[in-house]
Design an enzyme around this catalytic site. Sequence first.
Site, PDB file in Angstrom:
ATOM      1  N   GLN A 100       1.021  -1.025  -0.321  1.00  0.00           N
ATOM      2  CA  GLN A 100      -0.304   0.162   0.232  1.00  0.00           C
ATOM      3  C   GLN A 100       0.950   1.217   0.113  1.00  0.00           C
ATOM      4  O   GLN A 100       1.744   1.885   0.280  1.00  0.00           O
ATOM      5  CB  GLN A 100      -0.885   0.065   1.048  1.00  0.00           C
ATOM      6  CG  GLN A 100      -2.178   1.213   1.473  1.00  0.00           C
ATOM      7  CD  GLN A 100      -2.749   1.079   2.981  1.00  0.00           C
ATOM      8  OE1 GLN A 100      -2.121   1.762   3.519  1.00  0.00           O
ATOM      9  NE2 GLN A 100      -4.459   0.805   2.433  1.00  0.00           N
ATOM     10  N   TYR A 172      -6.154  10.731   4.114  1.00  0.00           N
ATOM     11  CA  TYR A 172      -5.047  10.597   3.899  1.00  0.00           C
ATOM     12  C   TYR A 172      -4.379  11.333   2.568  1.00  0.00           C
ATOM     13  O   TYR A 172      -5.786  11.946   2.287  1.00  0.00           O
ATOM     14  CB  TYR A 172      -3.813   9.476   3.751  1.00  0.00           C
ATOM     15  CG  TYR A 172      -3.389   9.100   5.008  1.00  0.00           C
ATOM     16  CD1 TYR A 172      -3.164   9.833   6.166  1.00  0.00           C
ATOM     17  CD2 TYR A 172      -4.412   7.607   5.225  1.00  0.00           C
ATOM     18  CE1 TYR A 172      -3.379   9.317   7.106  1.00  0.00           C
ATOM     19  CE2 TYR A 172      -3.864   7.268   6.461  1.00  0.00           C
ATOM     20  CZ  TYR A 172      -3.317   8.059   7.319  1.00  0.00           C
ATOM     21  OH  TYR A 172      -3.436   7.464   9.489  1.00  0.00           O
ATOM     22  N   ARG A 224      -7.919   1.945  -2.948  1.00  0.00           N
ATOM     23  CA  ARG A 224      -9.105   1.407  -1.727  1.00  0.00           C
ATOM     24  C   ARG A 224      -9.079   3.609  -1.477  1.00  0.00           C
ATOM     25  O   ARG A 224      -8.761   4.056  -1.086  1.00  0.00           O
ATOM     26  CB  ARG A 224      -7.798   1.595  -0.108  1.00  0.00           C
ATOM     27  CG  ARG A 224      -8.837   1.506   0.869  1.00  0.00           C
ATOM     28  CD  ARG A 224      -7.971   1.024   1.834  1.00  0.00           C
ATOM     29  NE  ARG A 224      -8.986  -0.423   3.189  1.00  0.00           N
ATOM     30  CZ  ARG A 224      -8.894  -0.375   4.135  1.00  0.00           C
ATOM     31  NH1 ARG A 224      -7.523   0.344   4.617  1.00  0.00           N
ATOM     32  NH2 ARG A 224     -10.156  -1.662   4.935  1.00  0.00           N
TER      33      ARG A 224
END
Length: 367
Positions: A100, A172, A224
């Site tokens: 990730q 984020y 995601r």
Amino acid sequence: MAKLTEPLTFNRGLTLKNRVLMAPMTTKMSFFDGVVTQDEVDYYSMRAGEIGAVITGAANVQEDGKGWEGELGVYDDKFIPGLSKLAAGIKRNGTKAILQIFHGGRMTSSQILRGVQPVSASAVAAERPAAETPREIESEEVAALINNFAAAAKRAISAGFDGVELHGANTYLIQQFFSPHSNRREDEWGGSLDKRYHFIEELVKAVTTAVDESGADNFIVGYRFSPEEYETPGIRFEDTLYLVDHLADLSLDYLHVSLNQADKVSASQDYQEKSMMAYIKDKIAGRVPLIGVGDIRTGQDAEEILSMADGVAIGKALLMDPNWLPKVVNGQEKLIRHELSRFDCEELRISNGVWAFLEQMMPERLY
């Protein structure tokens, strides 16, 4: 509906031997400079072997993208040797390794960044205690940021990973560009919904192009996302359906929803008839696999997710019991560990950072 033990094949040809993935979770196990530790390799390796894939915790693509101490780094070639050990440790018995990649944006601090001011889409502080006001990233810096994500994907290929996941969730930086709370720009990277999506579109295209031009076989790219924000203004579920609809037409291998509860219903009154995951699955309409998640504890929990998704990401259950899947498949669910004590940590390779994560997420199951 697919079964847990059925293979899952993605657009770029990679096949998972079953539909169970380890969800990405913060470990805080890396060295201070982002280099992989042996403890980290052991932790992930213990949970590999039976499941289809492991998605690592976030690795930052720029030095100013570091979100916390003990975080993986992938912003320089110096990380490749350690990442190679991590990928090899995960790829036991056919389990696939997915790295990730992310940038923390405003969800960090100048202390973590050793005196450097955090950056974000706009100079707007997050709604959390002691949040610092970030510096608005300059337009010319956006292109460099996108290139750094693509470079990180190439390093993942060099390190032997089977894919990368773009971390566009959990507030984020990627999500910060899409959110009307954190993105108040008036240039090509912000303003309308279309312009707030523009960064994500260019990012996905850059990363997938870099992967396809690398010549790597069966290397996948996932994305995601978090379906809602509660800030005002913030991402609403209708915005996420727009996002999902557009992402499903790009060259991605899967979409991965971030939820703490699989059957969670939208806060919007316009989407109350079924869970957000079910609405998302309908919007995707088979164009790309959906990975579901949300406090899975039993085999039945996982099967219920497969009625709304193509794969199942499991987090806390695998932390507590690395042998969760074989126990489910072999009818031994009564043997699954559902609680954890401090005395179990050494056996399970659980560090202080992971324990702190568990204390925050499920204190009622610790003793």
